[in-house]
Write an enzyme that holds these catalytic residues in place. Structure first.
Site, PDB file in Angstrom:
ATOM      1  N   ARG A  62      -7.857  -0.055   1.459  1.00  0.00           N
ATOM      2  CA  ARG A  62      -8.287  -1.429   0.572  1.00  0.00           C
ATOM      3  C   ARG A  62      -8.781  -1.084  -0.678  1.00  0.00           C
ATOM      4  O   ARG A  62      -8.833  -1.970  -1.677  1.00  0.00           O
ATOM      5  CB  ARG A  62      -9.468  -1.757   1.596  1.00  0.00           C
TER       6      ARG A  62
ATOM      7  N   ASP B  56     -11.712   7.536   4.223  1.00  0.00           N
ATOM      8  CA  ASP B  56     -10.411   7.455   5.000  1.00  0.00           C
ATOM      9  C   ASP B  56     -10.035   5.849   5.319  1.00  0.00           C
ATOM     10  O   ASP B  56      -9.123   5.421   5.680  1.00  0.00           O
ATOM     11  CB  ASP B  56     -10.555   7.875   6.514  1.00  0.00           C
TER      12      ASP B  56
ATOM     13  N   ASP C 131      -2.064  10.677   3.663  1.00  0.00           N
ATOM     14  CA  ASP C 131      -3.502  10.458   3.970  1.00  0.00           C
ATOM     15  C   ASP C 131      -3.997  11.420   4.596  1.00  0.00           C
ATOM     16  O   ASP C 131      -4.116  11.248   5.924  1.00  0.00           O
ATOM     17  CB  ASP C 131      -3.701   8.767   4.566  1.00  0.00           C
TER      18      ASP C 131
ATOM     19  N   ASP D  56       1.714   6.466   5.615  1.00  0.00           N
ATOM     20  CA  ASP D  56       0.916   5.451   5.163  1.00  0.00           C
ATOM     21  C   ASP D  56       1.314   4.880   3.989  1.00  0.00           C
ATOM     22  O   ASP D  56       0.503   4.119   3.385  1.00  0.00           O
ATOM     23  CB  ASP D  56      -0.551   6.328   4.905  1.00  0.00           C
TER      24      ASP D  56
ATOM     25  N   LYS E  81      -9.455  13.496   8.449  1.00  0.00           N
ATOM     26  CA  LYS E  81      -8.842  13.077   9.932  1.00  0.00           C
ATOM     27  C   LYS E  81      -8.846  14.167  10.684  1.00  0.00           C
ATOM     28  O   LYS E  81      -8.606  15.263  10.324  1.00  0.00           O
ATOM     29  CB  LYS E  81      -7.593  12.325   9.649  1.00  0.00           C
TER      30      LYS E  81
ATOM     31  N   GLU F  33      -9.328   4.159   2.650  1.00  0.00           N
ATOM     32  CA  GLU F  33      -8.729   4.029   1.288  1.00  0.00           C
ATOM     33  C   GLU F  33      -7.883   2.995   0.592  1.00  0.00           C
ATOM     34  O   GLU F  33      -7.583   2.766  -0.375  1.00  0.00           O
ATOM     35  CB  GLU F  33      -8.084   5.541   0.989  1.00  0.00           C
TER      36      GLU F  33
ATOM     37  N   LYS G  10       0.931  -0.958   0.075  1.00  0.00           N
ATOM     38  CA  LYS G  10       0.154  -0.031   0.055  1.00  0.00           C
ATOM     39  C   LYS G  10       0.830   1.164   0.072  1.00  0.00           C
ATOM     40  O   LYS G  10       1.816   1.381   0.803  1.00  0.00           O
ATOM     41  CB  LYS G  10      -0.806   0.040   1.216  1.00  0.00           C
TER      42      LYS G  10
END
Length: 485
Positions: free
Chosen positions: A343, A339, A262, A280, A269, A341, A257
């Site tokens: 996956r 959020d 993010d 991230d 967030k 995201e 990933k």
């Protein structure tokens, strides 16, 4: 920095000799041999409680004889060391020697007794963790030039060169991973990750494929593209092929990933600690680091690394909660929370990977805060659709002292992802958040053996020790080396 072997403390050519001392009982052979040279000084220091030899305690004995090395005594306590205590010991050595004016440092490794580990495995960990202790994040402070250590060569007592080589290569991969992770989001963008792949290709001769947004759109990877839609930075799918096995042999695949920053997107967030969301992309960073380690070691296997890279930002173009997007597989996803995201980028990459007909696929992602709640920063969470993949990862975890814990992937959790409007929702409610994230990914892995590592709690540390950890490069490197062997 070079990492090499030696086999006799009496003849080693070093400026500093590291000797291990238990807090009671007989001295290890190498330490006893040197104690004779020092006329019993080491035992005397212990008996007088000047040096109690508790775990990770150190004492430097400078040399007044130019022909003899200085000696660093390192305590190991009264019992065989656990992995945690071994790491503490190695950390103490690293913090001592990197500030000393010695170019060649030798470790009398035979003096270490570690629970359930043979000498070769201990030497691999020594080579890895000592080299890792010299990592410094550079490039952004005025005093960076002052951070250079005087140490040029690490000499480790032993006779298995391959064991030390694995440790040193893993450390090189870990340093690469940490550097990528620690870079700020205004430097480490999806395009920057693509450039790093190209550099690896030039350095090691591996094949690189970069799929830009136009190509991904043609392939129907609308779920991945939906994540980066709010950003001015273009998204990429990055593919790296290491071909060390037979020409017709199916590869093992690692997928990382790569959300380079993010914000949460429209599901924004909180501001506190949002800066840490530069981490991230640590899943992708660990895949980059593993590729570097594998390229250094040149094992006989075929290994493909895939990076799903995007930046998740809020804007007028950004995906909104309630939007429905179509995946490359044809399944539709209702995006209930922008959020969640990771996956979304991984599911399209998992479908793309089918074309390689892989022997196994492991994805690595800083996927859920729920995994931190469950396992903290000690174990990475591991899910698998085939137990033999899980068992192989457990064995690699043990060998690398890089902990993971297998989590459930029971069918009953899948219903939390039901949607009234699409084939699947991208979140499953407040319960079992790490599990339902893995359940989401599992729906795109039916054609091959697969495992998922949630490294949200293990990829970096916050607070005073803030920084990327380099995990799980050790685990992943051992996993692939075992496939070659």
């Amino acid at each position: 920095m070079k990492t090499e072997l030696f086999n006799n403390v009496a003849t080693v050519d070093a400026d500093l000799l590291v000797l291990f001392v238990p807090s009671e009982g007989e001295l290890p052979a190498a330490t006893a041999q040197w104690d004779e040279k020092l006329n019993g000084q080491i035992l005397a220091l212990r008996e007088q409680a000047v040096f109690k030899a508790s775990v990770a305690q150190t004492l430097l004995l400078p040399s007044t004889d130019a022909a003899q090395p200085a000696v660093l005594l390192v305590g190991t306590g009264k019992d065989a060391l656990s992995d945690m205590k071994l790491k503490k010991v190695v950390g103490a050595i690293g913090s001592q020697i990197k500030g000393l004016p010695y170019a060649n440092v030798a470790l009398a490794a035979s003096g270490l007794a570690v629970n359930e580990r043979g000498s070769d495995n201990v030497n691999t960990l020594l080579a890895q963790w000592l080299n890792e202790s010299f990592y410094e994040f550079k490039g952004f402070k005025q005093d960076d030039a002052e951070k250079t250590t005087k140490v040029e060569t690490l000499l480790i007592e032993g006779d298995n060169e391959a064991a030390v080589k694995v440790g040193a290569a893993t450390a090189a991969g870990s340093a690469f991973t940490r550097q990528l992770g620690n870079l700020p989001g205004n430097v480490c963008t999806p395009s920057y990750l693509a450039s790093q792949a190209q550099q690896l290709g030039e350095e090691y001769g591996i094949e690189i494929e970069l799929l830009d947004e136009t190509k991904m759109d043609e392939l129907g990877m609308h779920c991945l593209l939906s994540v980066g839609r709010g950003s001015d930075q273009p998204s990429y799918l990055i593919v790296m092929h290491y071909r060390g096995g037979k020409e017709d042999e199916a590869p093992h695949v690692l997928l990382g990933k790569g959300i380079t920053f993010d914000t949460g997107g429209i599901s924004l967030k909180p501001g506190a600690k949002m800066d840490e969301m530069k981490y991230d992309m640590c899943g992708s960073a660990s895949v980059f680091g593993t590729m570097k380690a594998i390229c250094e070691l040149k094992p006989a296997l075929n290994f493909t690394a895939v990076i799903a890279a995007a930046e998740n930002m809020p804007s007028g173009r950004a995906t909104k909660p309630g939007d429905i997007v179509k995946t490359m597989s044809g399944k539709t996803v209702e995006v209930l929370n922008t959020d969640a995201e990771g996956r979304l980028v991984l599911c399209d990459a998992l479908t793309y990977i089918e074309r390689f007909k892989p022997q196994s696929v492991v994805d690595i992602a800083t996927l859920t805060g729920a995994c931190i709640v469950a396992l903290g920063s000690v174990n990475s969470g591991m899910y698998a659709n085939k137990q033999d993949v899980a068992d192989a990862l457990k064995a690699a975890s043990k060998e690398a002292a890089d902990k993971l814990w297998q989590m459930p992937l029971d069918e009953e959790y899948q219903q939390q992802l039901d949607s009234n409007f699409a084939d699947i929702a991208n979140i499953g409610g407040p319960e079992a958040g790490s599990v339902t994230a893995a359940c989401f990914l599992s729906r795109f892995t039916e054609s091959y053996p697969w495992a998922h590592l949630d490294i949200a709690g293990t990829a970096w540390a916050g607070g005073a020790t803030k920084g990327a950890s380099g995990r799980p490069v050790g685990l992943l490197t051992q996993y692939l080396l075992a496939k070659a062997n």
